[in-house]
Design a protein around this motif. Structure first.
Motif, PDB file in Angstrom:
ATOM      1  N   LEU A  41      10.510 -92.255 -46.404  1.00 20.73           N
ATOM      2  CA  LEU A  41      11.302 -92.363 -47.630  1.00 20.73           C
ATOM      3  C   LEU A  41      10.664 -91.575 -48.765  1.00 20.73           C
ATOM      4  N   PHE A  42       9.337 -91.612 -48.831  1.00 19.80           N
ATOM      5  CA  PHE A  42       8.645 -90.820 -49.856  1.00 19.80           C
ATOM      6  C   PHE A  42       8.887 -89.330 -49.646  1.00 19.80           C
ATOM      7  N   VAL A  43       8.762 -88.879 -48.385  1.00 24.05           N
ATOM      8  CA  VAL A  43       8.947 -87.462 -48.082  1.00 24.05           C
ATOM      9  C   VAL A  43      10.376 -87.026 -48.407  1.00 24.05           C
ATOM     10  N   SER A  44      11.367 -87.844 -48.042  1.00 22.45           N
ATOM     11  CA  SER A  44      12.765 -87.510 -48.342  1.00 22.45           C
ATOM     12  C   SER A  44      12.992 -87.408 -49.847  1.00 22.45           C
ATOM     13  N   THR A  45      12.439 -88.362 -50.593  1.00 18.87           N
ATOM     14  CA  THR A  45      12.603 -88.355 -52.048  1.00 18.87           C
ATOM     15  C   THR A  45      11.896 -87.166 -52.668  1.00 18.87           C
ATOM     16  N   LEU A  46      10.700 -86.857 -52.187  1.00 20.22           N
ATOM     17  CA  LEU A  46       9.934 -85.731 -52.722  1.00 20.22           C
ATOM     18  C   LEU A  46      10.672 -84.413 -52.502  1.00 20.22           C
ATOM     19  N   LEU A  47      11.187 -84.203 -51.283  1.00 18.25           N
ATOM     20  CA  LEU A  47      11.899 -82.962 -50.977  1.00 18.25           C
ATOM     21  C   LEU A  47      13.184 -82.846 -51.794  1.00 18.25           C
ATOM     22  N   ALA A  48      13.900 -83.956 -51.936  1.00 15.32           N
ATOM     23  CA  ALA A  48      15.150 -83.927 -52.708  1.00 15.32           C
ATOM     24  C   ALA A  48      14.889 -83.668 -54.181  1.00 15.32           C
ATOM     25  N   THR A  49      13.765 -84.173 -54.694  1.00  9.89           N
ATOM     26  CA  THR A  49      13.440 -83.993 -56.111  1.00  9.89           C
ATOM     27  C   THR A  49      12.866 -82.608 -56.397  1.00  9.89           C
ATOM     28  N   ALA A  50      11.963 -82.163 -55.530  1.00  9.84           N
ATOM     29  CA  ALA A  50      11.301 -80.879 -55.758  1.00  9.84           C
ATOM     30  C   ALA A  50      12.170 -79.692 -55.364  1.00  9.84           C
ATOM     31  N   PHE A  51      13.031 -79.867 -54.365  1.00 13.44           N
ATOM     32  CA  PHE A  51      13.866 -78.757 -53.888  1.00 13.44           C
ATOM     33  C   PHE A  51      15.334 -79.202 -53.802  1.00 13.44           C
ATOM     34  N   PRO A  52      15.953 -79.463 -54.955  1.00 13.33           N
ATOM     35  CA  PRO A  52      17.333 -79.991 -54.942  1.00 13.33           C
ATOM     36  C   PRO A  52      18.351 -79.012 -54.368  1.00 13.33           C
ATOM     37  N   GLN A  53      18.037 -77.711 -54.365  1.00 14.76           N
ATOM     38  CA  GLN A  53      18.982 -76.723 -53.857  1.00 14.76           C
ATOM     39  C   GLN A  53      18.922 -76.591 -52.338  1.00 14.76           C
ATOM     40  N   GLN A  54      17.884 -77.171 -51.714  1.00 12.69           N
ATOM     41  CA  GLN A  54      17.729 -77.096 -50.267  1.00 12.69           C
ATOM     42  C   GLN A  54      18.225 -78.393 -49.624  1.00 12.69           C
ATOM     43  N   ALA A  55      18.547 -78.304 -48.342  1.00 16.23           N
ATOM     44  CA  ALA A  55      19.030 -79.487 -47.611  1.00 16.23           C
ATOM     45  C   ALA A  55      17.921 -80.117 -46.774  1.00 16.23           C
ATOM     46  N   TRP A  56      16.678 -79.831 -47.132  1.00 17.53           N
ATOM     47  CA  TRP A  56      15.544 -80.305 -46.333  1.00 17.53           C
ATOM     48  C   TRP A  56      15.470 -81.827 -46.283  1.00 17.53           C
ATOM     49  N   ALA A  57      15.804 -82.501 -47.376  1.00 19.45           N
ATOM     50  CA  ALA A  57      15.692 -83.958 -47.426  1.00 19.45           C
ATOM     51  C   ALA A  57      16.632 -84.636 -46.447  1.00 19.45           C
ATOM     52  N   GLN A  58      17.768 -83.986 -46.145  1.00 18.42           N
ATOM     53  CA  GLN A  58      18.745 -84.578 -45.231  1.00 18.42           C
ATOM     54  C   GLN A  58      18.582 -84.098 -43.795  1.00 18.42           C
ATOM     55  N   ASP A  59      17.583 -83.261 -43.545  1.00 19.52           N
ATOM     56  CA  ASP A  59      17.382 -82.712 -42.203  1.00 19.52           C
ATOM     57  C   ASP A  59      16.966 -83.827 -41.242  1.00 19.52           C
ATOM     58  N   THR A  60      17.619 -83.913 -40.091  1.00 15.11           N
ATOM     59  CA  THR A  60      17.308 -84.951 -39.103  1.00 15.11           C
ATOM     60  C   THR A  60      16.690 -84.386 -37.831  1.00 15.11           C
ATOM     61  N   GLU A  61      16.399 -83.099 -37.815  1.00 10.59           N
ATOM     62  CA  GLU A  61      15.810 -82.488 -36.628  1.00 10.59           C
ATOM     63  C   GLU A  61      14.330 -82.836 -36.526  1.00 10.59           C
ATOM     64  N   ILE A  62      13.835 -82.910 -35.295  1.00 11.90           N
ATOM     65  CA  ILE A  62      12.424 -83.229 -35.084  1.00 11.90           C
ATOM     66  C   ILE A  62      11.533 -82.112 -35.616  1.00 11.90           C
ATOM     67  N   PHE A  63      11.881 -80.867 -35.286  1.00  6.00           N
ATOM     68  CA  PHE A  63      11.115 -79.724 -35.778  1.00  6.00           C
ATOM     69  C   PHE A  63      11.795 -79.201 -37.035  1.00  6.00           C
ATOM     70  N   SER A  64      11.297 -79.657 -38.176  1.00  9.15           N
ATOM     71  CA  SER A  64      11.938 -79.338 -39.442  1.00  9.15           C
ATOM     72  C   SER A  64      10.906 -79.333 -40.560  1.00  9.15           C
ATOM     73  N   VAL A  65      11.357 -78.906 -41.743  1.00 12.57           N
ATOM     74  CA  VAL A  65      10.490 -78.927 -42.920  1.00 12.57           C
ATOM     75  C   VAL A  65      10.088 -80.358 -43.255  1.00 12.57           C
ATOM     76  N   LYS A  66      11.016 -81.296 -43.041  1.00 16.25           N
ATOM     77  CA  LYS A  66      10.711 -82.695 -43.344  1.00 16.25           C
ATOM     78  C   LYS A  66       9.576 -83.204 -42.453  1.00 16.25           C
ATOM     79  N   THR A  67       9.627 -82.904 -41.157  1.00 13.03           N
ATOM     80  CA  THR A  67       8.562 -83.336 -40.252  1.00 13.03           C
ATOM     81  C   THR A  67       7.227 -82.705 -40.645  1.00 13.03           C
ATOM     82  N   LEU A  68       7.252 -81.404 -40.986  1.00 11.95           N
ATOM     83  CA  LEU A  68       6.031 -80.727 -41.412  1.00 11.95           C
ATOM     84  C   LEU A  68       5.477 -81.366 -42.681  1.00 11.95           C
ATOM     85  N   THR A  69       6.363 -81.670 -43.625  1.00  8.96           N
ATOM     86  CA  THR A  69       5.926 -82.319 -44.862  1.00  8.96           C
ATOM     87  C   THR A  69       5.345 -83.699 -44.577  1.00  8.96           C
TER      88      THR A  69
END
Length: 495
Positions: free
Chosen positions: A92-120
């Protein structure tokens, strides 16, 4: 203050959307019911601490009441649940951080295993490991900062929201997303046996989600041994804590619904509470407060969760290597196991925040069901040091029976399809395998290791070939010592 800090956290920032969607205008009642259940369970834990004069924990209570056979399972699953809880908080922290820091990207909603969210997520775990290496001072700083941030953010939201309501006369309490009509889901046992529809069904399911906002109450009595007159202060402090936290939650949810129920329900933001705010600056303050709060709670979880594995290792239930620490005092093996589980569950559920929070609550129900039964057994036991404990029929019998009944009712009400099936309706084999492994295979391995160690000691040999020595800890809570071991020899120094 300990109770408020233990409970007040990320839950209230994250759960309102799901609760309002399920319960509609009854959403505040869902938080009241969740708080009432949390209060009952917290009192059960506090009462059990009266009979077990050590720092309270479900492992200690069940071992004292039923012996190691049940104690091991509760202890191991407690450690797994702590890892799940940390994983939920971290995701939840990672999702919130990505959505706040990069609002123009869809990284926070990414559900793939190999993704920016997983790396973060992995980077965040590495950051938490680095913080742990600085020791208790860093942990204390993070906890203090987190407490200030979450209290400030909630006060700003409540006071600012009331000011907006009074000055603009806005009222969206009865408006929800998708056409302005609430759509509570049907009530079904285990998610499969449908029994009914309507507001009551939605309220029950909403209460399970709202209960996530109260998790942490089970830790209030954990330090009972260090408290002044815990048998008197805890029964007073715990209800007061639940009332204070519950009042803040209800106020926050009511304000959010008046500001914009539709925005709270329809928002894809992780911090659903802030979605009700139309003013950008106002919303940013609440989101940043939630971020700092979640960061601090993650620091605390990364410190405490691995220590549950080391506690089991120190008692001989699990291998001693789990207690090994590096030169900074960090139990790296236990930390690695906890971090692996913390990552595995969010990946298995594709970072779905609603299902993750639901799983975090349901995973605790092993403790919520077993500990009240253990309390009844402890109250009926009038031997040894428990003979002098003051009995109370209300706290020793009525409350634990109530807790068991409510726990079972909530346990069977959870929709297990969310963790057993993919969004497409097919079996989620990754999630199923993970659940079987962590709640079946891992406890079974702990049993095998423990009883194998017992058998080796009964033969009179330790791992180095010398005579084994026994302590009372080797059979804490068990009914008898080995046949060849006398009570006096049980006090010898364990190898």
């Amino acid at each position: 203050m300990l109770g408020v800090n233990s409970i007040l956290g990320a839950g209230i920032f994250l759960t309102p959307g799901a609760v309002v969607k399920l319960a509609g205008p009854l959403a505040p009642i869902a938080y009241i019911l969740a708080g009432a259940f949390a209060g009952v369970m917290a009192m059960v834990f506090a009462t059990a601490a009266r009979y077990v004069k050590t720092n309270g924990a479900s492992y200690a209570y069940t071992s004292a009441a039923f012996g190691q056979r049940i104690g091991i399972y509760v202890g191991v699953t407690h450690a797994i649940v702590a890892a799940i809880a940390w994983g939920v908080l971290a995701s939840l922290f990672v999702s919130t951080l990505l959505a706040t820091a990069f609002p123009q990207q869809a990284w926070a909603q990414d559900t793939e295993i190999f993704s920016v969210k997983t790396l973060t997520f992995l980077i965040f775990v590495a950051v938490l490991l680095a913080i742990n290496m600085f020791g208790n001072r860093a942990i204390k700083w993070a906890n203090g900062t987190s407490t200030v941030a979450k209290v400030f953010a909630l006060l700003v939201f409540i006071v600012g929201g009331v000011w907006i309501v009074v000055t603009t006369h806005v009222n969206n309490y009865g408006v929800s997303g998708s056409g302005g009509i609430y759509h509570p889901v049907p009530y079904a046992l285990f998610g499969y046996i449908e029994l009914g529809h309507g507001a009551a069904a939605g309220l029950i399911l909403a209460t399970i989600v709202a209960l996530y906002a109260f998790t942490g109450f089970e830790s209030i009595a954990n330090a009972a041994e260090e408290m002044d007159q815990p048998d008197r202060t805890l029964p007073r402090a715990i209800p007061l804590t639940i009332v204070v936290v519950g009042a803040v939650y209800v106020l926050a949810v009511v304000v959010a619904m008046v500001l914009g129920s539709n925005r709270v329900v329809d928002s894809n933001d992780t911090v659903r509470l802030a979605a009700a705010i139309g003013n950008d600056a106002f919303r940013t303050i609440v989101v940043l407060g939630a971020l700092v709060s979640m960061f601090g709670i993650n620091v605390a979880a990364s410190f405490g969760a691995p220590r549950l594995w080391t506690a089991l290792s120190d008692s001989g239930t699990l291998p001693s290597r789990l207690s090994r620490k590096n030169r900074f005092g960090v139990p790296t093996v236990a930390f690695g196991i906890t971090a692996g589980l913390a990552l595995a569950f969010p990946l298995a559920l594709r970072f779905d925040s609603v299902n993750l929070t639901g799983l975090a609550v349901i995973a605790r129900f092993i403790q919520f069901i077993v500990v009240p039964i253990a309390l009844i057994a402890l109250a009926r036991n009038r031997t040894a040091d428990r003979a002098a404990a003051k009995r109370n029929p209300y706290t020793d019998m009525v409350l634990p029976i109530t807790a068991v009944v409510i726990s079972i009712a909530l346990f069977v009400s959870f929709d297990y399809r969310t963790v057993l099936l993919t969004p497409q309706g097919s079996a989620n084999y990754f999630s199923i395998t993970l659940i079987v492994a962590t709640f079946g295979v891992v406890p079974a391995m702990a049993y095998l290791y423990y009883y194998r160690t017992i058998r080796r000691r009964r033969r009179g040999y330790d791992l180095g070939g010398g005579p084994a020595r026994w302590t009372a800890d080797d059979h804490a809570g068990s009914r008898r010592l080995p046949r060849h071991c006398s009570a006096s020899s049980a006090t010898a120094t364990r190898m």
